[in-house]
Motif scaffolding. Structure first.
Motif, PDB file in Angstrom:
ATOM      1  N   UNK A   1       0.855  -1.188   0.000  1.00  0.00           N
ATOM      2  CA  UNK A   1       0.000   0.000   0.000  1.00  0.00           C
ATOM      3  C   UNK A   1       0.887   1.233   0.000  1.00  0.00           C
ATOM      4  N   UNK A   2       0.853   1.985  -1.091  1.00  0.00           N
ATOM      5  CA  UNK A   2       1.756   3.111  -1.271  1.00  0.00           C
ATOM      6  C   UNK A   2       1.037   4.418  -0.929  1.00  0.00           C
ATOM      7  N   UNK A   3       1.574   5.125   0.053  1.00  0.00           N
ATOM      8  CA  UNK A   3       0.938   6.343   0.550  1.00  0.00           C
ATOM      9  C   UNK A   3       1.779   7.578   0.261  1.00  0.00           C
ATOM     10  N   UNK A   4       1.089   8.701   0.156  1.00  0.00           N
ATOM     11  CA  UNK A   4       1.737  10.011   0.027  1.00  0.00           C
ATOM     12  C   UNK A   4       1.414  10.825   1.270  1.00  0.00           C
ATOM     13  N   UNK A   5       2.277  11.788   1.580  1.00  0.00           N
ATOM     14  CA  UNK A   5       2.059  12.605   2.774  1.00  0.00           C
ATOM     15  C   UNK A   5       2.707  13.976   2.582  1.00  0.00           C
ATOM     16  N   UNK A   6       2.093  14.983   3.180  1.00  0.00           N
ATOM     17  CA  UNK A   6       2.639  16.342   3.179  1.00  0.00           C
ATOM     18  C   UNK A   6       3.650  16.463   4.310  1.00  0.00           C
ATOM     19  N   UNK A   7       4.866  16.838   3.970  1.00  0.00           N
ATOM     20  CA  UNK A   7       5.916  16.978   4.976  1.00  0.00           C
ATOM     21  C   UNK A   7       5.903  18.387   5.567  1.00  0.00           C
ATOM     22  N   UNK A   8       6.492  18.535   6.725  1.00  0.00           N
ATOM     23  CA  UNK A   8       6.452  19.816   7.442  1.00  0.00           C
ATOM     24  C   UNK A   8       6.993  20.996   6.627  1.00  0.00           C
TER      25      UNK A   8
END
Length: 253
Positions: free
Chosen positions: A215-222
């Motif tokens: 399961x490949x996820x994306x995320x907003x970094x600080x």
């Protein structure tokens, strides 16, 4: 009067034109898992056309990116090859809570550029007809971990261990096979089956029952928390054009 009306009309048109463009075209610093680098490059074209923003893309193993981000690397978005790393970055304060989502489900293949070497059931793994098997480092790359899980599921881990060639990332694993340094290897389906082109060589699409779901996820970094362009990229990954491109490269949802 006519001249005044004309100037006012031009001013309105100018305001409307500006309203259709981003307030400011920015560059987004993106860390992307190696398996998704090529699809992201294609997606970036549509993203730039739609928003005016551009991407500065660095590709590599998800595990290595975790270490770099934790050490303060200025990436604004992480497009990972797993869901654990984004969650860990949120828990440790390096990513923005609530921004993580799944953009794709990865598919693992056993591939060789040699026609006929890899059969449709992956029995070649037990045949002894190869000298080297490439796999990404399972400690850094989720696809490498999946490849090791397949060997364990088939009861071949010990037998194949002397033949393993460990790569830093799935991209390097692909290069080992493509260059002939390994006859076959575990790689991502997206690497060997680009849209509209037949697969070169031979491959086995590994049944998903043999390895944990990628399961490949994306995320907003600080560093990207206050940058509209970074948020726009994550939104675009959920759009119909991006989803169509992701599907075209063989990923599941």
């Amino acid at each position: 009067m006519n001249q005044k009306f004309g100037l006012n009309t031009l001013a309105v048109w100018g305001a409307l034109a500006l309203a259709t463009q981003p307030a400011r075209a920015d560059e987004v610093l993106v860390a992307v898992a190696a398996n998704f680098a090529v699809p992201l490059a294609r997606i970036a074209e549509g993203f730039s056309t739609a928003t005016g923003h551009t991407l500065k893309i660095s590709s590599g193993s998800t595990g290595k990116f975790y270490s770099q981000i934790a050490a303060g690397a200025p990436f604004q978005v992480l497009i990972a090859a797993d869901d654990e790393t984004p969650a860990k970055l949120i828990a440790e304060g390096h990513a923005v809570a609530g921004s993580q989502f799944t953009y794709a489900i990865g598919r693992l293949v056993l591939w060789s550029p040699q026609p006929g070497l890899v059969d449709a059931q992956g029995l070649v793994l037990a045949s002894g007809k190869f000298t080297h098997l490439a796999v990404a480092n399972p400690k850094l790359a989720p696809y490498g971990r999946a490849g090791v899980e397949v060997l364990k599921a088939r009861g071949l881990e010990a037998a194949v261990a002397p033949k393993l060639v460990t790569a830093e990332s799935i991209a390097q694993a692909y290069q080992f096979v493509a260059s002939g340094n390994a006859e076959l290897g575990f790689v991502a389906l997206s690497q060997v089956a680009p849209p509209g082109k037949p697969v070169a060589g031979s491959y086995w699409l590994v049944p998903q029952a043999l390895y944990g779901e990628i399961r490949q996820d994306a995320v907003l970094l600080k560093p990207g928390e206050k940058q509209a362009a970074a948020a726009a990229l994550l939104a675009y990954l959920k759009s119909a054009p991006a989803k169509a491109m992701i599907q075209a490269y063989g990923y599941g949802h």
